[in-house]
Design a protein around this motif. Structure first.
Motif, short mmCIF file in Angstrom:
data_model
loop_
_atom_site.label_atom_id
_atom_site.label_comp_id
_atom_site.label_asym_id
_atom_site.label_seq_id
_atom_site.Cartn_x
_atom_site.Cartn_y
_atom_site.Cartn_z
N CYS A 45 41.98 36.04 18.90
CA CYS A 45 41.74 37.08 19.89
C CYS A 45 40.84 38.16 19.31
O CYS A 45 41.03 38.58 18.17
N VAL A 50 47.35 36.03 26.69
CA VAL A 50 46.05 35.40 26.54
C VAL A 50 45.13 35.91 27.66
O VAL A 50 45.55 35.98 28.81
N PRO A 78 40.77 36.04 29.14
CA PRO A 78 39.46 35.38 29.01
C PRO A 78 38.71 35.90 27.80
O PRO A 78 38.72 37.09 27.49
N ASP A 93 39.45 34.79 24.73
CA ASP A 93 40.24 34.33 23.59
C ASP A 93 39.95 32.85 23.33
O ASP A 93 39.65 32.09 24.25
N TRP A 103 42.13 30.57 25.40
CA TRP A 103 42.08 30.65 26.87
C TRP A 103 41.63 29.29 27.41
O TRP A 103 40.59 28.76 27.03
#
Length: 445
Positions: free
Chosen positions: A26, A158, A160, A162, A165
């Protein structure tokens, strides 16, 4: 971003986000944290699949858009509409006008201003029902409470961008979830997925078909996706776990709301062997509407979707419709024509909205080929061979006369085949209309 509730400091929120998000996959940093918090806020305000919110976030960003709609509760939608037009629809409103000389510049400027005003007015009008829909939850917005609940259940957050994702989710466009909450390990990336769904009140034949299809998907290295419900869903999850294949259950409520209660133990096992996914914040109760909205996530996560059994009004048909709209390959398992549990499957096949499952491996093999980028041409994989291409059919046809019937043992002697092979070849030739049988034996047509 917090309303009433825990009243955490920024450092407290950062600490909780650090527990909810894996720094290895992330993005980190102050701006990223603000955007993540804003997405969490949005997820508490809107119902799944809210395209108005999706478009606002896509154009303005999560943080800017949530602040704008909070201000609009008192100021009205005009400022939000101006931001939207400036960010998208109005940015190039007059770009198509060619240069007509200095004498036309004032006219063009006037035209552009008028167009912009109309766009702003139209956008503001469109935002009125959306703001009315969001107002009750915006007034009670409490991101800290959501983060606290998520931390208590031990799930991951989670968003978008990551690494974990799921890429297929983005195909939903403005209807895509703003965040995903996950219990378990990321297991949807880097491999094809097969969604196996169907009736909650399945038949024995349906359970057997679901088990065989899931087993074939596991053998092919696919992730098995389903909804965690009774019936076909439960069969798919249990067979996948027995085969040591990753499986994902997409929930209609929060990841802490394990439903149905009878499947609680199974869903805990899914979290250990695969993942539980939800777009609603922890604490959200499942509802009929959310079950229907959840089905679009199942379709988006999967490379291929299989409808094992479905009645005329089955929710599995909703999943098939979503998969078809996303351009995914849909399969349906045929059943007895008298079975109400197969009516939906037969309708999908008859309307050519689904391919028929001929072999249990069909959905998994198609998923693997599509994942590898192979283009699949519609048509039978193993066509029935005609007399000119199947040597055994050719031999039994050549052994027959057009008028005088030939007994089976004589056909076998003339063709040089065993009785079993002769019987099979004659049956295939009869299906193709090449031969017929009568009281005295076989003749050509």
């Amino acid at each position: 971003m917090s309303g009433t509730g825990a009243g955490w400091s920024p450092s407290d929120r950062d600490a909780v986000l650090g527990r909810l998000r894996d720094p290895a996959v992330c993005p980190t940093g102050g701006d990223e944290h603000d955007e993540v918090l804003a997405r969490v806020a949005w997820s508490t305000v809107v119902e799944p699949g809210d395209s108005d919110a999706g478009q606002l976030v896509a154009r303005l960003g999560a943080g800017r858009s949530i602040r704008a709609v909070l201000d609009a509760l008192d100021a009205g939608p005009l400022e939000v509409a101006e931001m939207l037009v400036g960010a998208g629809a109005g940015a190039g409103a007059g770009a198509g006008a060619g240069a007509r000389g200095s004498t036309g510049s004032a006219v063009r400027s006037c035209d552009e201003d008028e167009i912009r005003e109309r766009l702003v007015e139209s956008a503001a009008t469109a935002l009125v029902p959306a703001l009315a829909r969001w107002r009750p939850r915006l007034l009670r917005l409490d991101v800290d409470a959501v983060l606290s609940a998520a931390s208590a259940v031990g799930c991951a957050l989670v968003v978008p961008g990551d690494q974990d994702w799921p890429a297929g989710i983005d195909d939903l466009g403005p209807h895509a979830p703003l965040v995903l909450w996950r219990r378990g390990a990321p297991c949807t990336a880097g491999r094809p997925a097969v969604a196996v769904v169907g009736s909650r009140a399945n038949t024995v034949l349906g359970a057997e078909a679901a088990a065989e299809i899931t087993s074939a998907a596991a053998d092919a290295g696919c992730v098995v996706v389903s909804g965690g419900a009774h019936g076909i869903d439960a069969v798919a999850h249990r067979v996948a776990m027995a085969a040591a294949a990753p499986t994902v259950a997409v929930l209609a409520g929060g990841v802490d709301q394990l439903y149905p209660a009878a499947n609680t133990a199974m869903l805990h096992a899914v979290a250990e062997h695969g993942a539980l996914l939800a777009e609603c914040p922890p604490g959200t109760r499942p509802s009929r509407w959310r079950f229907l909205a959840r089905n679009r996530l199942i379709a988006a996560l999967a490379t291929t979707t299989v409808i094992v059994e479905a009645g005329a009004r089955s929710g599995a048909l909703n999943t098939a419709n979503h998969a078809g709209q996303l351009g995914r390959t849909v399969f349906a398992v045929p059943g007895p024509y008298s079975s109400s549990a197969s009516v939906g499957c037969h309708r999908l096949i008859a309307d050519r909205r689904a391919e028929i499952v001929v072999q249990p491996r069909d959905p998994a093999e198609t998923a693997v080929r599509l994942w590898a980028g192979e283009r699949i041409v519609a048509g039978a994989e193993v066509p029935i061979a005609g007399a000119r291409t199947d040597p055994e059919v050719l031999r039994v046809v050549d052994a027959l006369a057009a008028r005088r019937p030939t007994p089976l043992d004589e056909v076998a002697r003339r063709s040089g085949l065993s009785l079993a092979d002769t019987t099979d070849a004659l049956a295939l030739a009869e299906l193709q209309g090449l031969v017929r049988t009568g009281p005295g034996g076989w003749t050509t047509t």
